[in-house]
Design a protein around this motif. Structure first.
Motif, PDB file in Angstrom:
ATOM      1  N   ILE A  64     -40.462 -51.773 -49.725  1.00 54.88           N
ATOM      2  CA  ILE A  64     -40.581 -53.230 -49.637  1.00 54.88           C
ATOM      3  C   ILE A  64     -42.047 -53.644 -49.614  1.00 54.88           C
ATOM      4  O   ILE A  64     -42.442 -54.613 -50.266  1.00 54.88           O
ATOM      5  CB  ILE A  64     -39.812 -53.758 -48.409  1.00 54.88           C
ATOM      6  CG1 ILE A  64     -38.321 -53.584 -48.631  1.00 54.88           C
ATOM      7  CG2 ILE A  64     -40.146 -55.225 -48.143  1.00 54.88           C
ATOM      8  CD1 ILE A  64     -37.472 -53.890 -47.430  1.00 54.88           C
ATOM      9  N   VAL A  68     -43.799 -56.029 -52.436  1.00 53.40           N
ATOM     10  CA  VAL A  68     -44.509 -57.246 -52.052  1.00 53.40           C
ATOM     11  C   VAL A  68     -45.948 -57.211 -52.560  1.00 53.40           C
ATOM     12  O   VAL A  68     -46.473 -58.212 -53.051  1.00 53.40           O
ATOM     13  CB  VAL A  68     -44.447 -57.450 -50.519  1.00 53.40           C
ATOM     14  CG1 VAL A  68     -45.422 -58.517 -50.053  1.00 53.40           C
ATOM     15  CG2 VAL A  68     -43.044 -57.791 -50.093  1.00 53.40           C
ATOM     16  N   LYS A  69     -46.568 -56.033 -52.498  1.00 56.10           N
ATOM     17  CA  LYS A  69     -47.931 -55.888 -52.998  1.00 56.10           C
ATOM     18  C   LYS A  69     -47.986 -56.112 -54.508  1.00 56.10           C
ATOM     19  O   LYS A  69     -48.915 -56.725 -55.019  1.00 56.10           O
ATOM     20  CB  LYS A  69     -48.475 -54.512 -52.648  1.00 56.10           C
ATOM     21  CG  LYS A  69     -49.949 -54.327 -52.988  1.00 56.10           C
ATOM     22  CD  LYS A  69     -50.516 -53.054 -52.398  1.00 56.10           C
ATOM     23  CE  LYS A  69     -50.132 -51.890 -53.272  1.00 56.10           C
ATOM     24  NZ  LYS A  69     -50.798 -50.641 -52.878  1.00 56.10           N
ATOM     25  N   PHE A  72     -47.336 -60.120 -55.109  1.00 56.43           N
ATOM     26  CA  PHE A  72     -48.327 -61.071 -54.624  1.00 56.43           C
ATOM     27  C   PHE A  72     -49.767 -60.638 -54.838  1.00 56.43           C
ATOM     28  O   PHE A  72     -50.676 -61.342 -54.410  1.00 56.43           O
ATOM     29  CB  PHE A  72     -48.094 -61.360 -53.150  1.00 56.43           C
ATOM     30  CG  PHE A  72     -46.823 -62.106 -52.905  1.00 56.43           C
ATOM     31  CD1 PHE A  72     -46.662 -63.396 -53.375  1.00 56.43           C
ATOM     32  CD2 PHE A  72     -45.772 -61.513 -52.211  1.00 56.43           C
ATOM     33  CE1 PHE A  72     -45.485 -64.088 -53.157  1.00 56.43           C
ATOM     34  CE2 PHE A  72     -44.604 -62.200 -51.981  1.00 56.43           C
ATOM     35  CZ  PHE A  72     -44.468 -63.486 -52.463  1.00 56.43           C
TER      36      PHE A  72
END
Length: 73
Positions: A64, A68-69, A72
């Motif tokens: 996760i 997310v990295k 974003f």
């Protein structure tokens, strides 16, 4: 070598794919160990179940975080 967002996203999905079987295997092994407490392999099976569950949590977290990295960043 700098990774593109697509490569990082793929890596995160791979982490989640490895975590998915462990999510089901860990509790099953742990349940089996607790049902056979008088068996001589109780402690090794118990340790294996706990390790599988910790590995599932770790891989989920890492997957996760990687996704997310990739999204974003």
């Amino acid at each position: 070598m700098k990774h593109t967002n697509k490569q990082v996203l793929t890596k995160g999905i791979k982490y989640l794919a490895f975590a998915l079987p462990l999510i089901f295997i860990g509790p099953s092994i742990l349940f089996s160990a607790f049902n056979n407490q008088d068996h001589y392999l109780y402690i090794p099976i118990l340790i294996l179940g706990i390790l599988a569950m910790f590995a599932a949590v770790f891989l989920l977290f890492k997957g996760i975080l990687t996704i997310v990295k990739a999204v974003f960043d």
